[in-house]
Design a protein around this motif. Sequence first.
Motif, PDB file in Angstrom:
ATOM      1  N   LEU A 164       0.591  -1.399  -0.038  1.00 38.77           N
ATOM      2  CA  LEU A 164      -0.005   0.053   0.094  1.00 38.77           C
ATOM      3  C   LEU A 164       0.853   1.260  -0.018  1.00 38.77           C
ATOM      4  O   LEU A 164       0.724   2.316  -0.819  1.00 38.77           O
ATOM      5  CB  LEU A 164      -0.760   0.163   1.287  1.00 38.77           C
ATOM      6  N   PHE A 165       1.812   1.356   0.552  1.00 40.67           N
ATOM      7  CA  PHE A 165       2.734   2.402   1.043  1.00 40.67           C
ATOM      8  C   PHE A 165       4.151   2.302   0.513  1.00 40.67           C
ATOM      9  O   PHE A 165       5.180   2.787   0.853  1.00 40.67           O
ATOM     10  CB  PHE A 165       2.766   2.919   2.300  1.00 40.67           C
ATOM     11  N   PHE A 166       4.309   1.205  -0.331  1.00 44.93           N
ATOM     12  CA  PHE A 166       5.530   1.024  -0.927  1.00 44.93           C
ATOM     13  C   PHE A 166       6.117   2.164  -1.628  1.00 44.93           C
ATOM     14  O   PHE A 166       7.369   2.267  -2.076  1.00 44.93           O
ATOM     15  CB  PHE A 166       5.589  -0.428  -1.848  1.00 44.93           C
ATOM     16  N   ALA A 183      14.309   2.768  10.484  1.00 43.05           N
ATOM     17  CA  ALA A 183      12.835   3.086  10.853  1.00 43.05           C
ATOM     18  C   ALA A 183      12.006   2.050  10.262  1.00 43.05           C
ATOM     19  O   ALA A 183      11.243   1.404  10.934  1.00 43.05           O
ATOM     20  CB  ALA A 183      12.445   4.241  10.053  1.00 43.05           C
ATOM     21  N   ARG A 184      12.236   1.722   8.870  1.00 41.13           N
ATOM     22  CA  ARG A 184      11.229   0.827   8.121  1.00 41.13           C
ATOM     23  C   ARG A 184      11.043  -0.744   8.772  1.00 41.13           C
ATOM     24  O   ARG A 184      10.114  -1.147   8.860  1.00 41.13           O
ATOM     25  CB  ARG A 184      11.635   0.635   6.764  1.00 41.13           C
ATOM     26  N   GLN A 185      12.378  -1.146   9.355  1.00 46.16           N
ATOM     27  CA  GLN A 185      12.463  -2.639   9.489  1.00 46.16           C
ATOM     28  C   GLN A 185      12.948  -2.487  11.119  1.00 46.16           C
ATOM     29  O   GLN A 185      13.351  -3.648  11.605  1.00 46.16           O
ATOM     30  CB  GLN A 185      13.055  -3.452   8.422  1.00 46.16           C
ATOM     31  N   GLY A 186      13.139  -1.597  11.697  1.00 39.90           N
ATOM     32  CA  GLY A 186      13.599  -1.405  13.072  1.00 39.90           C
ATOM     33  C   GLY A 186      12.894  -0.895  14.153  1.00 39.90           C
ATOM     34  O   GLY A 186      11.592  -1.626  14.379  1.00 39.90           O
ATOM     35  N   TYR A 187      12.899   0.261  14.578  1.00 38.24           N
ATOM     36  CA  TYR A 187      12.198   0.923  15.765  1.00 38.24           C
ATOM     37  C   TYR A 187      10.656   1.214  15.239  1.00 38.24           C
ATOM     38  O   TYR A 187       9.858   1.414  16.142  1.00 38.24           O
ATOM     39  CB  TYR A 187      12.927   2.023  16.340  1.00 38.24           C
ATOM     40  N   PHE A 230       8.918  -0.792  12.885  1.00 38.26           N
ATOM     41  CA  PHE A 230       8.216  -2.279  12.627  1.00 38.26           C
ATOM     42  C   PHE A 230       8.162  -3.189  13.606  1.00 38.26           C
ATOM     43  O   PHE A 230       7.129  -3.928  14.039  1.00 38.26           O
ATOM     44  CB  PHE A 230       8.860  -2.803  11.257  1.00 38.26           C
ATOM     45  N   ILE A 231       9.328  -3.314  14.463  1.00 37.91           N
ATOM     46  CA  ILE A 231       9.269  -4.274  15.426  1.00 37.91           C
ATOM     47  C   ILE A 231       8.340  -4.202  16.446  1.00 37.91           C
ATOM     48  O   ILE A 231       7.848  -5.236  16.899  1.00 37.91           O
ATOM     49  CB  ILE A 231      10.767  -4.474  15.715  1.00 37.91           C
ATOM     50  N   PRO A 232       8.232  -3.032  17.035  1.00 33.41           N
ATOM     51  CA  PRO A 232       6.901  -2.832  18.303  1.00 33.41           C
ATOM     52  C   PRO A 232       5.815  -3.330  17.475  1.00 33.41           C
ATOM     53  O   PRO A 232       4.857  -3.801  18.248  1.00 33.41           O
ATOM     54  CB  PRO A 232       7.336  -1.474  18.533  1.00 33.41           C
ATOM     55  N   ALA A 233       5.439  -2.702  16.336  1.00 29.30           N
ATOM     56  CA  ALA A 233       4.299  -2.954  15.552  1.00 29.30           C
ATOM     57  C   ALA A 233       3.870  -4.566  15.542  1.00 29.30           C
ATOM     58  O   ALA A 233       2.967  -5.086  15.895  1.00 29.30           O
ATOM     59  CB  ALA A 233       4.211  -2.316  14.462  1.00 29.30           C
ATOM     60  N   VAL A 234       5.159  -5.290  15.021  1.00 32.63           N
ATOM     61  CA  VAL A 234       4.768  -6.700  14.511  1.00 32.63           C
ATOM     62  C   VAL A 234       4.708  -7.469  15.848  1.00 32.63           C
ATOM     63  O   VAL A 234       4.007  -8.579  16.012  1.00 32.63           O
ATOM     64  CB  VAL A 234       5.868  -7.355  13.543  1.00 32.63           C
ATOM     65  N   LEU A 235       5.200  -7.143  17.082  1.00 25.77           N
ATOM     66  CA  LEU A 235       5.174  -7.796  18.180  1.00 25.77           C
ATOM     67  C   LEU A 235       3.643  -7.511  19.126  1.00 25.77           C
ATOM     68  O   LEU A 235       3.239  -8.260  19.670  1.00 25.77           O
ATOM     69  CB  LEU A 235       6.150  -7.328  19.317  1.00 25.77           C
ATOM     70  N   ALA A 276      -1.176  -5.108   9.291  1.00 21.54           N
ATOM     71  CA  ALA A 276      -1.053  -3.841   9.218  1.00 21.54           C
ATOM     72  C   ALA A 276       0.352  -3.000   9.785  1.00 21.54           C
ATOM     73  O   ALA A 276       0.776  -2.108   9.652  1.00 21.54           O
ATOM     74  CB  ALA A 276      -2.152  -3.444  10.551  1.00 21.54           C
ATOM     75  N   SER A 277       1.166  -4.104  10.680  1.00 23.29           N
ATOM     76  CA  SER A 277       2.305  -3.715  11.118  1.00 23.29           C
ATOM     77  C   SER A 277       3.409  -3.199   9.884  1.00 23.29           C
ATOM     78  O   SER A 277       4.219  -2.216  10.107  1.00 23.29           O
ATOM     79  CB  SER A 277       3.267  -4.816  11.761  1.00 23.29           C
ATOM     80  N   GLN A 278       3.206  -4.085   8.562  1.00 27.15           N
ATOM     81  CA  GLN A 278       4.092  -3.698   7.425  1.00 27.15           C
ATOM     82  C   GLN A 278       3.712  -2.514   6.906  1.00 27.15           C
ATOM     83  O   GLN A 278       4.584  -1.574   6.754  1.00 27.15           O
ATOM     84  CB  GLN A 278       4.029  -4.644   6.727  1.00 27.15           C
ATOM     85  N   ALA A 279       2.343  -2.124   6.759  1.00 26.14           N
ATOM     86  CA  ALA A 279       2.004  -0.946   6.247  1.00 26.14           C
ATOM     87  C   ALA A 279       2.270   0.127   6.971  1.00 26.14           C
ATOM     88  O   ALA A 279       2.572   1.344   6.385  1.00 26.14           O
ATOM     89  CB  ALA A 279       0.585  -1.146   5.921  1.00 26.14           C
ATOM     90  N   ILE A 280       1.959   0.272   8.299  1.00 27.26           N
ATOM     91  CA  ILE A 280       2.390   1.418   9.231  1.00 27.26           C
ATOM     92  C   ILE A 280       3.961   1.809   9.090  1.00 27.26           C
ATOM     93  O   ILE A 280       4.253   2.808   9.102  1.00 27.26           O
ATOM     94  CB  ILE A 280       1.968   1.116  10.653  1.00 27.26           C
TER      95      ILE A 280
END
Length: 481
Positions: free
Chosen positions: A388-390, A418-422, A424-429, A442-446
Amino acid sequence: MLAALTSMNEPYAEFAVERDRDVMQRRKLHIDLSDPNLSRLILRLAVPSVVGLSINALQQVVNAIFVGALGAQAIAAVSMTWPIVVLLTAVGQGIGVGTASFISHRLGTGEYLEASRGASTALALAAPIGITITVALLLSLRGVFVTLGAPPTIMSVALDYAATLLLGGTLMLLNIVNGFIVRAEGNTRFSMWTMIAAFTLNAVLDPVFIFLMDLGVRGAALATLVSQIAAIGLYIAYFTQRRGIVLIRISRISFQADCIKQLLFIGAPATTTSILSAIADMLLYRAAAPFGDEAIAAVGIAVRILTVGALPITGFCIGSQAVLGFGWGARDFVRVLKATKFMLSIGLALSVAYSAAVVSFARPLIGLFSDSDNVTEIAISTCIVFHLFFGLFGIQSIVTTMLQSFGKARLSAVVSFARQGYLFIPAVLLFPVISGFNGLLASQAIAELGAGMIALCVLFHQFAELRRALPDENRDYSPQS
């Protein structure tokens, strides 16, 4: 002439003799980084790199298609191995980015001997590091898959694939560093043809090993291993025949702290970003595991398609980086601003176009990888949300490349983490616990959206700083002009 040479330091005299011996031949093979036509220069450098990494992306697709024919469990097992591959290549990318920045700066200031020392030292560091990482991973492979959340149904298949693939781990790392060195000196075409040759060999061997020899997923890994051997052979021939501007020599290796620090410090954010990517993928697959093998396979397909879009943009940035590094080293800030503006327009166009294409044609794309109705339906929704936001990925990549070229490692880390660190990681957890599989999506898109906004803020700040550094007669120059 001899008197002048003997008055020089011996290493510099040796380098001058070697460099003058066939300088005209190398000028024909390499692109002039001071070419005043910036758009032409960037495209000449970047297009081969884009083609090369697009071929790399296509290789991932071809492997997944052949493995997908073996069933959902096979593609789930191979997907589980992806974080391990990313983790291994992280070090190669980090050393490569730092080395490319080092080389392009030195070429910009005319310090050819120092550029050769940086390249030689980088390869001397890469080999033992690659061996150490590979051995450590092989010894702890089952524990790694347990940590990744691999269910018992795919454990044995994943172990077969990963163990074979890791035999070429050091070669993979060295090929990454070699590619950065060759591209940094302006010979992106050789890197492109090397990748094309490796892909072609891999594509031919995949069906032979997987089906004709009945090796299954192990055959796919073996095909990749053979292609890595072929690629390292081409790079060895390139350097031994002295086809490059920089010369790889044992005598040029320098283990002085300052040299190693420069090589590793600039590349540290890239290494950390790739490690974060591996951790992010690990958490993503771990979050998908409770929903079954089909969910793991679906997420794996979506991640592959995401990678197919990301690699050409990354290739464009890698190919263009030498221009920014050369301009920064020469303190030509007008040139740097113009180059960045052009790179942004191309990077943004590529990412937006790919995002729109995947969202519009998700179903036929997924159909290439799986004929399972359940996997297909899950993968379609996963793929759409992931893309969606790629469109913002192009901005993130250009800004990160610009900061790496300037040697601004800390600020580069803020953008690239940012994208796969601080984010994404809290979101996917957290989100999968709250909203199940939809929370995972949603974690990936946000994270993608947030990382894009951060990159834009940093970009505007850097443009303002560059304009302040311009000479008075160019102070009115604006990147928007």
